[in-house]
Design a protein around this motif. Structure first.
Motif, short mmCIF file in Angstrom:
data_model
loop_
_atom_site.label_atom_id
_atom_site.label_comp_id
_atom_site.label_asym_id
_atom_site.label_seq_id
_atom_site.Cartn_x
_atom_site.Cartn_y
_atom_site.Cartn_z
N ARG A 102 2.90 4.05 -21.68
CA ARG A 102 3.72 4.58 -20.58
C ARG A 102 3.15 4.19 -19.21
NH1 ARG A 102 1.55 10.66 -21.88
NH2 ARG A 102 -0.55 10.32 -21.05
N PRO A 103 4.00 3.68 -18.32
CA PRO A 103 3.57 3.38 -16.95
C PRO A 103 3.74 4.59 -16.03
CG PRO A 103 5.78 2.53 -17.27
CD PRO A 103 5.36 3.17 -18.57
N GLU A 104 4.47 5.61 -16.50
CA GLU A 104 4.73 6.84 -15.74
C GLU A 104 5.14 7.92 -16.75
OE1 GLU A 104 8.45 7.02 -13.71
OE2 GLU A 104 9.26 5.28 -14.77
N GLN A 131 -2.64 9.80 -18.76
CA GLN A 131 -3.04 8.43 -18.43
C GLN A 131 -1.83 7.51 -18.50
OE1 GLN A 131 -5.91 6.52 -21.12
NE2 GLN A 131 -7.07 5.80 -19.36
N CYS A 132 -1.67 6.71 -17.47
CA CYS A 132 -0.55 5.77 -17.40
C CYS A 132 -1.09 4.35 -17.30
CB CYS A 132 0.33 6.08 -16.18
SG CYS A 132 1.11 7.69 -16.29
N TRP A 133 -0.30 3.41 -17.80
CA TRP A 133 -0.80 2.04 -17.95
C TRP A 133 0.10 1.01 -17.29
CZ3 TRP A 133 -5.40 0.92 -20.49
CH2 TRP A 133 -6.01 2.01 -21.12
N ARG A 134 -0.49 -0.09 -16.86
CA ARG A 134 0.30 -1.24 -16.41
C ARG A 134 -0.45 -2.50 -16.84
NH1 ARG A 134 -0.91 -0.63 -9.93
NH2 ARG A 134 -3.17 -1.02 -10.05
N TYR A 135 0.28 -3.57 -17.08
CA TYR A 135 -0.39 -4.82 -17.43
C TYR A 135 -0.21 -5.79 -16.28
CZ TYR A 135 -2.53 -8.60 -19.88
OH TYR A 135 -3.41 -9.59 -20.25
N ARG A 142 -6.88 -5.35 -10.06
CA ARG A 142 -6.60 -3.92 -9.91
C ARG A 142 -6.70 -3.24 -11.28
NH1 ARG A 142 -1.57 -2.38 -6.30
NH2 ARG A 142 -0.39 -3.34 -7.98
N ARG A 143 -6.76 -1.93 -11.25
CA ARG A 143 -6.89 -1.18 -12.49
C ARG A 143 -5.62 -1.24 -13.30
NH1 ARG A 143 -9.29 3.95 -10.26
NH2 ARG A 143 -7.59 4.83 -11.45
N ARG A 144 -5.78 -1.14 -14.60
CA ARG A 144 -4.60 -1.19 -15.49
C ARG A 144 -4.26 0.20 -16.01
NH1 ARG A 144 -5.94 -6.70 -18.85
NH2 ARG A 144 -4.98 -8.16 -17.34
N GLU A 145 -5.10 1.16 -15.62
CA GLU A 145 -4.77 2.53 -16.05
C GLU A 145 -5.19 3.47 -14.92
OE1 GLU A 145 -7.22 4.94 -16.43
OE2 GLU A 145 -8.86 3.51 -16.07
N HIS A 146 -4.50 4.60 -14.87
CA HIS A 146 -4.93 5.70 -14.01
C HIS A 146 -4.37 6.98 -14.59
CE1 HIS A 146 -1.27 6.09 -11.10
NE2 HIS A 146 -0.88 5.95 -12.33
N TYR A 147 -4.90 8.09 -14.13
CA TYR A 147 -4.39 9.39 -14.58
C TYR A 147 -3.47 9.91 -13.49
CZ TYR A 147 -7.48 9.52 -18.56
OH TYR A 147 -8.10 9.24 -19.77
N LEU A 311 -5.50 3.72 3.40
CA LEU A 311 -5.31 3.80 1.94
C LEU A 311 -3.85 3.65 1.56
CD1 LEU A 311 -7.67 6.88 1.37
CD2 LEU A 311 -8.23 4.46 1.08
N ARG A 312 -3.62 3.31 0.32
CA ARG A 312 -2.25 3.28 -0.21
C ARG A 312 -1.78 4.73 -0.37
NH1 ARG A 312 -5.72 0.73 -2.54
NH2 ARG A 312 -5.97 2.11 -4.31
N ALA A 313 -0.48 4.88 -0.68
CA ALA A 313 0.09 6.23 -0.82
C ALA A 313 -0.76 7.06 -1.78
CB ALA A 313 1.52 6.12 -1.32
N ASP A 341 -5.08 9.51 -9.75
CA ASP A 341 -6.48 9.97 -9.66
C ASP A 341 -7.35 9.00 -8.89
OD1 ASP A 341 -8.09 8.77 -12.72
OD2 ASP A 341 -6.68 7.81 -11.35
N ALA A 342 -6.78 7.95 -8.32
CA ALA A 342 -7.65 6.93 -7.69
C ALA A 342 -7.71 7.09 -6.17
CB ALA A 342 -7.14 5.54 -8.05
N VAL A 343 -6.56 7.05 -5.51
CA VAL A 343 -6.55 7.06 -4.05
C VAL A 343 -7.17 8.36 -3.52
CG1 VAL A 343 -5.11 6.89 -1.97
CG2 VAL A 343 -4.56 5.55 -4.00
C1 LIG Z 1 -4.99 2.77 -7.27
C2 LIG Z 1 -4.67 2.65 -8.75
O1 LIG Z 1 -5.52 2.65 -9.59
N1 LIG Z 1 -3.36 2.54 -9.07
C3 LIG Z 1 -2.85 2.43 -10.33
C4 LIG Z 1 -3.62 2.14 -11.46
N2 LIG Z 1 -3.07 2.05 -12.66
C5 LIG Z 1 -1.74 2.22 -12.84
C6 LIG Z 1 -1.17 2.15 -14.10
C7 LIG Z 1 0.18 2.35 -14.26
C8 LIG Z 1 0.97 2.62 -13.17
C9 LIG Z 1 0.42 2.69 -11.92
C10 LIG Z 1 -0.93 2.50 -11.73
C11 LIG Z 1 -1.50 2.60 -10.48
#
Ligand SMILES: CC(=O)Nc1cnc2ccccc2c1
Length: 446
Positions: A102-104, A131-135, A142-147, A311-313, A341-343
């Motif tokens: 899931r990305p969201e 935890q959400c993911w993006r590839y 940039r990170r591929r996951e965040h909470y 910073l970003r949003a 959980d990052a910004v």
């Molecule tokens: C600043 C940051 O880590 N953003 C981030 C990191 N991982 C993601 C993963 C999925 C969707 C949005 C995401 C956004």
């Protein structure tokens, strides 16, 4: 580090049998690209952050929910050209099913609400931390996951829901020491765009796509925006009016352009009046350029930003009244936000607001000789039964080592189990901060 791959046999902790030479493979001890480990110190900060997310959710009467991190790919397939779609972490599983990390969280929420259907009494106030993911091509590093912390109100068409959600985020910021001079919320409504597009009879079907293009207004040159809008089928005249409307920063000006009859102005006026009653007026400002990058928003949209502009949003959200019906559910209105959980951690760092989260153990219990290991275990169990945390020394170590460990784990008390005391049903307790030491009867330990 050379880590022989796991082989059968051998008790945990016992020295593993020497692996055959072909099994010695050099594995990479780092986590996969774009992902993080949470060693104890980082986990303590994460737990502190999530504890505050949960406390605010509790204060607002929200119930915690969760969903699988793996969903069918179809749940996230939207045709509006969103970045979140381009970066979907999707694959075919061993059953040849198309699935995605899931990305969201919002589509999963919609799925669960529809699944539960009539058995749910509205309104629902749900929150989740997931935890959400993006590839992403690692080019961007940039990170591929965040909470993400999400809070959603389902079944409330009125703007009171959005006002409540913004209040919950303000409550979070206040809890962690962030003020209205550190951050603010830019607030708008997608009904602004909708009313302009209708004025130029641009088909509703283009609405999502137009929003996604306009969301890139700060990221790509305005000529590219115009081009993309033209390719999407928006007339030159409509494009000019759209861009003109987006630069409006006051509700009065907006009313002049759109008229006071429209829902956009009415919604925003009500939101700002509620903000005053909630006591967070100085946190929010109208900004017509805010559209957010998710296609399903239909009304109020908002995003938390740092006033330093570095910073970003920090977070973002809005109303998504059509999402459930596009999934075949009833026409249920909803609004919510996502808070990564990052910004926020970058902001806290910058403001010197990161909490002191060191390991704290109340007691360290140590037998003075191996024959008293059992006695030490008894003492540890008694203390634990009273809710006290105990680090029980498990090996036969010199006192010097024990004192070193006691200070590393910030133990309040060192409890030594010695033979002569034990014979008299006593243990020796040393308060490490004061150095004060005395003997205590076992059944008087607290
Ligand atoms: C600043 C940051 O880590 N953003 C981030 C990191 N991982 C993601 C993963 C999925 C969707 C949005 C995401 C956004």
């Amino acid at each position: 580090a050379l880590i022989p791959n796991a082989r059968g046999g051998g008790r945990a902790g016992a020295p593993s049998p020497a692996p055959a030479t072909d099994d010695l493979q050099k594995i990479d001890v780092n986590p996969p690209k774009g992902t993080r480990d949470f060693p104890p110190e980082d986990m303590r900060l994460r737990n502190w952050l999530f504890y505050n997310f949960r406390e605010v959710s509790r204060l607002f009467g929200f119930e915690e929910v969760d969903y699988p991190v793996l969903e069918t790919e179809a749940l996230f397939i939207r045709k509006a050209g969103e970045e979140i779609r381009e970066q979907l972490y999707c694959f075919e599983d061993r059953g040849n099913r198309r699935v995605a990390l899931r990305p969201e969280l919002t589509p999963s929420l919609a799925r669960l609400v529809i699944q539960k259907g009539k058995s749910l009494s509205l309104p629902l106030k749900w929150f989740a931390i997931g935890q959400c993911w993006r590839y992403e091509r690692m080019t961007r590093g940039r990170r591929r996951e965040h909470y993400q912390w999400n809070m959603d109100v389902i079944g409330v068409p009125e703007v009171t829901a959005e006002a409540e959600l913004i209040s919950s985020i303000v409550t979070f910021f206040k809890r962690v020491g962030i003020t209205a001079s550190d951050v603010g919320f830019k607030v708008s409504s997608r009904k602004v765009l909708q009313e302009v597009l209708r004025r130029y009879s641009i088909p509703e079907a283009l609405f999502g796509k137009v929003c996604i293009i306009i969301d890139k207004i700060e990221k790509i040159p305005v000529d590219d925006i115009k081009n993309e809008l033209k390719c999407a089928g928006v007339s030159e005249e409509a494009i000019e009016q759209l861009l003109q409307v987006l630069s409006i920063k006051s509700l009065t000006k907006l009313e002049e352009i759109l008229g006071e009859a429209g829902e956009a102005v009415a919604d925003l006026k009500q939101l700002f009046s509620l903000a005053d009653k909630f006591g967070y007026s100085e946190w929010i400002q109208f900004d017509a350029s805010i559209v957010r990058g998710l296609a399903y928003y239909t009304g109020i949209v908002f995003e938390g930003f740092d006033r330093g502009g570095k910073l970003r949003a920090i977070c973002g959200g809005g109303r998504y009244d059509r999402l459930l019906s596009t999934f075949g559910g009833d026409d249920i209105s909803a609004c919510g936000f996502g808070f990564g959980d990052a910004v926020i951690v970058e902001l806290l760092k910058e403001k010197g607001l990161l909490p002191e989260v060191s390991l704290q153990v109340e007691n360290i219990v140590c037998p003075l000789d191996p024959g008293l290991q059992g006695a030490a275990a008894t003492v540890a169990t008694i203390l634990r039964g009273k809710g006290q945390s105990v680090d029980l020394v498990l090996e036969n170590k010199p006192l010097k080592w024990v004192f070193k460990r006691a200070s590393r784990i910030n133990a309040n008390r060192l409890i030594l189990v010695g033979d002569s005391e034990w014979q008299r049903g006593m243990v020796s307790v040393k308060v490490l901060s004061s150095g004060e030491q005395r003997e205590i009867k076992l059944d008087e330990l607290e």
